[in-house]
Enzyme design. Sequence first.
Site, short mmCIF file in Angstrom:
data_model
loop_
_atom_site.label_atom_id
_atom_site.label_comp_id
_atom_site.label_asym_id
_atom_site.label_seq_id
_atom_site.Cartn_x
_atom_site.Cartn_y
_atom_site.Cartn_z
N LYS A 39 -61.88 -30.39 -105.38
CA LYS A 39 -62.52 -30.56 -104.07
C LYS A 39 -64.03 -30.38 -104.17
CE LYS A 39 -62.98 -28.46 -99.53
NZ LYS A 39 -62.68 -27.30 -98.68
N ASP A 68 -66.28 -26.87 -94.74
CA ASP A 68 -64.93 -26.99 -94.19
C ASP A 68 -64.87 -28.35 -93.51
OD1 ASP A 68 -62.30 -25.84 -93.80
OD2 ASP A 68 -62.78 -25.78 -91.66
N TYR A 106 -56.71 -36.78 -97.33
CA TYR A 106 -56.27 -37.87 -96.45
C TYR A 106 -57.02 -39.18 -96.70
CZ TYR A 106 -54.06 -34.10 -93.75
OH TYR A 106 -53.29 -33.03 -93.36
N ASP A 107 -57.82 -39.25 -97.76
CA ASP A 107 -58.62 -40.45 -98.02
C ASP A 107 -57.81 -41.75 -98.03
OD1 ASP A 107 -60.83 -38.85 -98.15
OD2 ASP A 107 -61.22 -39.15 -100.29
N HIS A 114 -68.46 -38.30 -94.81
CA HIS A 114 -68.83 -37.23 -93.88
C HIS A 114 -69.50 -36.08 -94.63
CE1 HIS A 114 -64.86 -36.68 -95.55
NE2 HIS A 114 -64.82 -35.42 -95.20
N ARG A 115 -69.01 -35.79 -95.83
CA ARG A 115 -69.60 -34.71 -96.61
C ARG A 115 -71.01 -35.09 -97.08
NH1 ARG A 115 -65.40 -33.71 -99.00
NH2 ARG A 115 -64.84 -31.81 -97.89
#
Length: 208
Positions: free
Chosen positions: A16, A78, A163-164, A189-190
């Site tokens: 991650k 998160d 969930y990609d 988003h990250r």
Amino acid sequence: MADSRVVVIASHNRSKSREIEALLREGLADLPVMIRLLADYPDAPPPPEENADSYVGNAVIKARACAAFTCAISFADDAGLEIDALNGMPGVHSRRFAGEETPFPAKMGILLEMLKDVPPERRTARFRCAVAIATPDGAIYTFEDTLEGRIADAPRGQAGFGYDPIFYVPSLGCTLAELPAAFKNRISHRAKVMRQAIPQLRGLLREA
């Protein structure tokens, strides 16, 4: 003693953290700083309980705990998937949805079953990501951003994680799991929230 040459990613999950580490290395490439994971510390404590009701809250919990243990500037994130037709589920509980030990293919299968009668135009969704930067002296800086899309009819692609495979980006015509990692790291988003956070992090490192 605080170490101003180190930034620690507050995570034990190397897969991650790969995206975060790559983005930090790019954004801090010209500064004399070492980027480490909390997992790199042999006596690192287990992850703290993420019991906040928001992404920002959970990121702050992790960053604060990491900074207190390492005495270094610490960086935590998160993130979650919010599906409009499911009233924002799984949201802040995305990792724990259907049980924390349930593999993501099974989680995605459950969500797709819940959406089986929902037409494409109502399958709108977003990934939301928050990051927190904590300093050893107790300062906290938080940032948040999103990536809009919709839920595909079936998983597609082998890249990415979580969930990609079911998150379809209409402007690209594919799911996040169908994108090369380098490209995803520019539009996710990250990546978007990291573009907000890195200038703050650079400023802290220059002041240290």
